[in-house]
Design an enzyme around this catalytic site. Sequence first.
Site, PDB file in Angstrom:
ATOM      1  N   GLU A  92      42.738  33.127  46.699  1.00 35.05           N
ATOM      2  CA  GLU A  92      41.529  33.356  47.358  1.00 35.05           C
ATOM      3  C   GLU A  92      40.806  31.949  47.276  1.00 35.05           C
ATOM      4  OE1 GLU A  92      39.339  36.343  45.009  1.00 35.05           O
ATOM      5  OE2 GLU A  92      38.869  37.206  47.159  1.00 35.05           O
ATOM      6  N   CYS A 140      35.353  39.474  49.695  1.00 36.08           N
ATOM      7  CA  CYS A 140      36.436  39.768  49.219  1.00 36.08           C
ATOM      8  C   CYS A 140      37.633  40.280  50.297  1.00 36.08           C
ATOM      9  CB  CYS A 140      36.510  41.016  48.299  1.00 36.08           C
ATOM     10  SG  CYS A 140      35.666  42.385  48.887  1.00 36.08           S
TER      11      CYS A 140
END
Length: 784
Positions: free
Chosen positions: A393, A296
């Site tokens: 992302e 992450c």
Amino acid sequence: MNIKEILKTMDYGTAPESQTTAQDWLQQSPFGHFINNQWLKGSNHFNSVNPASGETLAQISQADKAMINKAVKAAEQATPKWQALSGHDRAKYLYALARLIQKNSRILSVLETLDNGKPIRESRDIDIPLAARHFYHHAGWAQLLDSELPDHQALGVVGQVIPWNFPFLMLAWKIAPAIATGNTVVLKPAEQTSLTALYFAELCQQANLPEGVVNIVTGDGRVGEAIVNHKDIQKIAFTGSTAVGRKIRQATAGSGKKLSLELGGKSAFIVCEDADLDAAVEGVVDAIWFNQGEVCCAGSRLLIQESVAERFEQKLQERMSKLRIGDPLDKSTDVGAIINKEQHQKITDMVNTGVKQGARILQSPCELPKAGYFYPPTLLADVAPGDLVVQEEIFGPVLVGMTFRTPAEAVALANNSRYGLAATIWSENINLALHLAPQMQAGVVWINCANQFDAAAGFGGVKESGFGREGGFEGLFEYLKPGDDFIAKKASQKSAKASGKRTATDAMDRTTKMYIGGKQVRPDGGYSYPVLDAKGNTLTQAGLGNRKDVRNAVEAAANSGQWSKMTAYQRQQVMYFLAENLNLRIDEFIDRLKDFGHSASAAKKEVELSIERLNYYAAWCDKFDGRVHAVPMRAVAMAMHEPIGVIGIACPAENPLLSFVSLMAPALAMGNRVVMLADEAFPLPALDLYQVLNTSDVPAGTVNILSGRHEDMLKTLAGHLNLDALWYFGDQAGATLVEQESALNLKRTWTHIEPKDWCSKQAQGKTFLRMSVEVKNIWTPYGE
Ligand code: NAI
């Protein structure tokens, strides 16, 4: 090949770790659920697959509603006894778990690598040791809790939902602090990677953990959803995608559940021209090719200073050519397999989009294994700040690269993201690095290192990367509540609602104005409403704030950065001055409060307490500081307290001056700017404060005060993208609205629905200061 030939070529031989013990353990598949320290038979099994080979490893059960209820019940029943244990006794169980993880580290590493596809080098040297470290560290906190946080209590049953990228480490991050602080747990691992969680269940049995303290149920997102919605759970801790985090924010809105969200990121990796370029290249490897980039906080946006860009790219390309991609169980593998077909496809599609939009692609020239889901380390260069691959992302081994000219431009590019999890700065000039670090909109900043984690240092994000911290002293508060809430014994004297009909502009001349950007302003809509005295007579009119007024106030606060840039000492002086100036007008404010229905003595007490509270928080300005965490490497991890930014505060119906000051002052003390919704029914003392603010050197835009119906303004406030946090003191409907609408930019919220005793000592203190800061952990290695 004989030894002579090997020596000649100096090629790497394969060095696979044995999987025999892990495979033996897997023979007990199909797995069930772990509840009350027992295995309950599962149903609706699905396959857990090795992403490096496509082979089925085990069968995992999809928990049904009845199973989830059983797990929650077990946790609930275990709570009183677990909380009643001394910290020392709880600590012993955490120590035992830490030791058991260490003793079982080999099988845990192999299981993790088989299930997730990450290189054994990483599961063996990072994931599993760090998980043990979390239990050791939090065993310590269990021991010290009574002395360090005597006024805090556990929450009860905690529901925890974790992702597939660090299955065992995330379990440790979640379970260790929760049980150390006296909570019990229902945890759901990701459906792709449940194996090490199931192995951990056996360790709980071996540690003789009391029944029901840790319960583990498996299954997909539907199981997660049922946990999130379960009425007997007091807190949800989630790590995963921002999309699901947003859904969880909405699902828990108004439920009273505490929530922490650790979500996605698109973290900047800044290479300044004075950086040690070779070290920075290794930093990039750690930042984006660790765990196949399925991290992450991966440093996935490379920002290189223009003067060294070409040289850096050459070095990086050379390093990429040497990365070894392949069998994750091989001890010399650098990059393993992508978790599954869907994720592999997502990465492929994103890269194709990037190339279509004009990115120059560089990839490791490696031969990928035929079976399994492998993706080569990739750099997409020459991308533009607005490109999809720069903003979204990718969650794979893909780095996007851009250049910058000045450090200021690097800051602007780094912060040009809806995410705010981490940032990395590479420079040999510590002054420059420490100049840039506080400017990063991120929860963690690594200077001359990347992807460092430790149980002693908090981890978590800002903006759409979520809220809350895991690890460190700061992380403990996610699992605790202040034990001395200041709920008022009797209901407040006044109705919370603005009374009377709205009146058009003819009454404007008698209207008490609002205060935005340092100026008194009339309401945008031109409407006002009557403010009644204690007998129900109209005292005056107050402006009915609308969406436009809210936007103007938020913009004024967002654009006035001066207060946040001032030193704590400077803010302190202004706040003392504020208190002094309020003191000069004490009689006017007492008269105002008498109109509200206060007796002369109650009015005097309220104004005096307001002055005292301003002094109290002025005193804290330069004292509520951060910590330097003792992390196990030659580095300091500075947990800095930073202002959150712009905080919206909807004030309650009680004590219209004191509650206003009690909420505004801690936020100001910590360097925030505020948009205050004054008490609906009696906004006058709050609106009168503008005179005091004007004469006290508070920069324009630092405090903005709106009057009107909270229900008319809250939706806009909660949904505003430039508002960083929202505190709400009011009714259930308002609290639900605030939490629901805040999901848009995942701002931090703090909601209260019970009437409060603002005169009590508990109406001030560190909880208010804690709610006014973000903790940013800045890691700086030292030594030669
Ligand atoms: P996800 O966010 O759907 O899954 C994470 C966990 O949440 C899993 O345990 C899942 O079963 C559970 N879950 C799913 N829907 C839920 C719901 N409605 N309520 C409660 N729990 C729910 O992530 P997914 O689908 O595995 O991956 C999708 C994308 O998310 C990835 O491509 C990646 O970009 C991102 N991601 C980010 C992670 C992070 O640590 N920031 C971790 C995993 C994925």
